[in-house]
Design a protein around this motif. Structure first.
Motif, short mmCIF file in Angstrom:
data_model
loop_
_atom_site.label_atom_id
_atom_site.label_comp_id
_atom_site.label_asym_id
_atom_site.label_seq_id
_atom_site.Cartn_x
_atom_site.Cartn_y
_atom_site.Cartn_z
N MET A 35 10.06 18.50 -0.08
CA MET A 35 9.49 17.22 0.27
C MET A 35 8.21 17.03 -0.54
SD MET A 35 7.92 15.86 3.90
CE MET A 35 9.51 15.81 4.69
N VAL A 36 8.09 15.85 -1.12
CA VAL A 36 6.90 15.52 -1.88
C VAL A 36 6.26 14.29 -1.23
CG1 VAL A 36 5.98 14.80 -4.10
CG2 VAL A 36 7.85 16.45 -4.02
N LEU A 37 5.05 14.46 -0.74
CA LEU A 37 4.30 13.35 -0.18
C LEU A 37 3.20 12.98 -1.16
CD1 LEU A 37 3.90 14.38 3.56
CD2 LEU A 37 5.58 12.83 2.57
N ARG A 38 3.02 11.69 -1.34
CA ARG A 38 1.95 11.22 -2.22
C ARG A 38 0.79 10.78 -1.35
NH1 ARG A 38 2.05 5.94 -5.29
NH2 ARG A 38 4.19 5.86 -4.56
N PHE A 39 -0.33 11.50 -1.46
CA PHE A 39 -1.52 11.20 -0.67
C PHE A 39 -2.13 9.88 -1.12
CE2 PHE A 39 -6.15 11.68 0.05
CZ PHE A 39 -6.13 11.74 1.44
N ILE A 40 -2.38 8.98 -0.19
CA ILE A 40 -2.98 7.69 -0.50
C ILE A 40 -4.46 7.68 -0.13
CG2 ILE A 40 -2.92 5.20 -0.07
CD1 ILE A 40 -0.54 6.27 -1.69
N GLY A 41 -4.79 8.17 1.04
CA GLY A 41 -6.19 8.19 1.42
C GLY A 41 -6.41 8.70 2.83
N ILE A 42 -7.67 8.97 3.11
CA ILE A 42 -8.10 9.48 4.41
C ILE A 42 -9.19 8.57 4.94
CG2 ILE A 42 -9.87 11.03 3.47
CD1 ILE A 42 -8.89 13.13 5.55
N ASP A 43 -9.39 8.56 6.22
CA ASP A 43 -10.43 7.77 6.86
C ASP A 43 -11.72 7.91 6.05
OD1 ASP A 43 -12.43 6.72 8.48
OD2 ASP A 43 -11.76 7.74 10.29
N PRO A 44 -12.26 6.79 5.55
CA PRO A 44 -13.45 6.87 4.69
C PRO A 44 -14.69 7.39 5.40
CG PRO A 44 -12.92 4.57 5.18
CD PRO A 44 -11.79 5.42 5.71
N GLU A 45 -14.67 7.44 6.71
CA GLU A 45 -15.82 7.97 7.44
C GLU A 45 -15.58 9.39 7.92
OE1 GLU A 45 -17.39 5.32 10.39
OE2 GLU A 45 -17.41 3.63 9.00
N THR A 46 -14.61 10.06 7.30
CA THR A 46 -14.29 11.43 7.69
C THR A 46 -15.41 12.38 7.31
OG1 THR A 46 -12.69 13.20 7.49
CG2 THR A 46 -13.05 11.92 5.53
N GLN A 92 -1.10 9.72 9.74
CA GLN A 92 -1.73 10.66 10.68
C GLN A 92 -2.82 9.87 11.37
OE1 GLN A 92 -3.22 14.34 9.04
NE2 GLN A 92 -4.89 14.39 10.50
N GLY A 93 -2.81 9.87 12.69
CA GLY A 93 -3.83 9.14 13.43
C GLY A 93 -4.13 9.81 14.74
N GLY A 122 -14.49 15.52 6.84
CA GLY A 122 -13.68 16.62 6.31
C GLY A 122 -12.24 16.43 6.69
N GLY A 123 -11.64 17.46 7.27
CA GLY A 123 -10.23 17.40 7.63
C GLY A 123 -10.04 16.85 9.03
N ASN A 124 -8.80 16.93 9.49
CA ASN A 124 -8.43 16.50 10.84
C ASN A 124 -8.74 15.04 11.12
OD1 ASN A 124 -7.65 19.19 11.40
ND2 ASN A 124 -9.76 19.70 11.85
N CYS A 125 -8.55 14.20 10.15
CA CYS A 125 -8.85 12.77 10.31
C CYS A 125 -7.61 11.94 9.96
CB CYS A 125 -9.99 12.37 9.39
SG CYS A 125 -11.55 13.12 9.86
N PRO A 126 -7.59 10.70 10.43
CA PRO A 126 -6.47 9.83 10.08
C PRO A 126 -6.27 9.76 8.56
CG PRO A 126 -7.79 8.81 11.79
CD PRO A 126 -8.54 10.03 11.32
#
Length: 83
Positions: free
Chosen positions: A1-12, A32-33, A14-18
């Protein structure tokens, strides 16, 4: 499986964020939310019952641009004539 990362919560912090990915092979958005609480689940299930293989998640409005980018990228792959 290949997932293309688009973005993470800009107010993160670090990890464990939407976050948002594209799965081009399956032609799906992967999100992920934060899990919906019981009150929110009760409200959503009035409109659409929740089967065991689905989940209700929450994403902050500040991620709208990231979600929009994922949709635009997906449309460019799935319907190249639109670009």
């Amino acid at each position: 499986m290949v997932l293309r990362f688009i973005g993470i919560d800009p107010e993160t912090g670090g990890g464990n964020c939407p976050a948002v990915w594209l799965d081009d092979a399956r032609k799906e958005l992967v999100l992920q939310g934060w899990r919906a609480d019981d009150e929110m689940l009760a409200h959503t299930q009035r409109d659409s019952p929740l089967p065991d293989n689905e989940a209700v998640i929450r994403l902050p409005y500040r991620m709208i641009d990231i979600i929009r980018k994922a949709i635009d990228d997906a449309e460019a792959i799935d319907r190249p004539q639109l670009r």
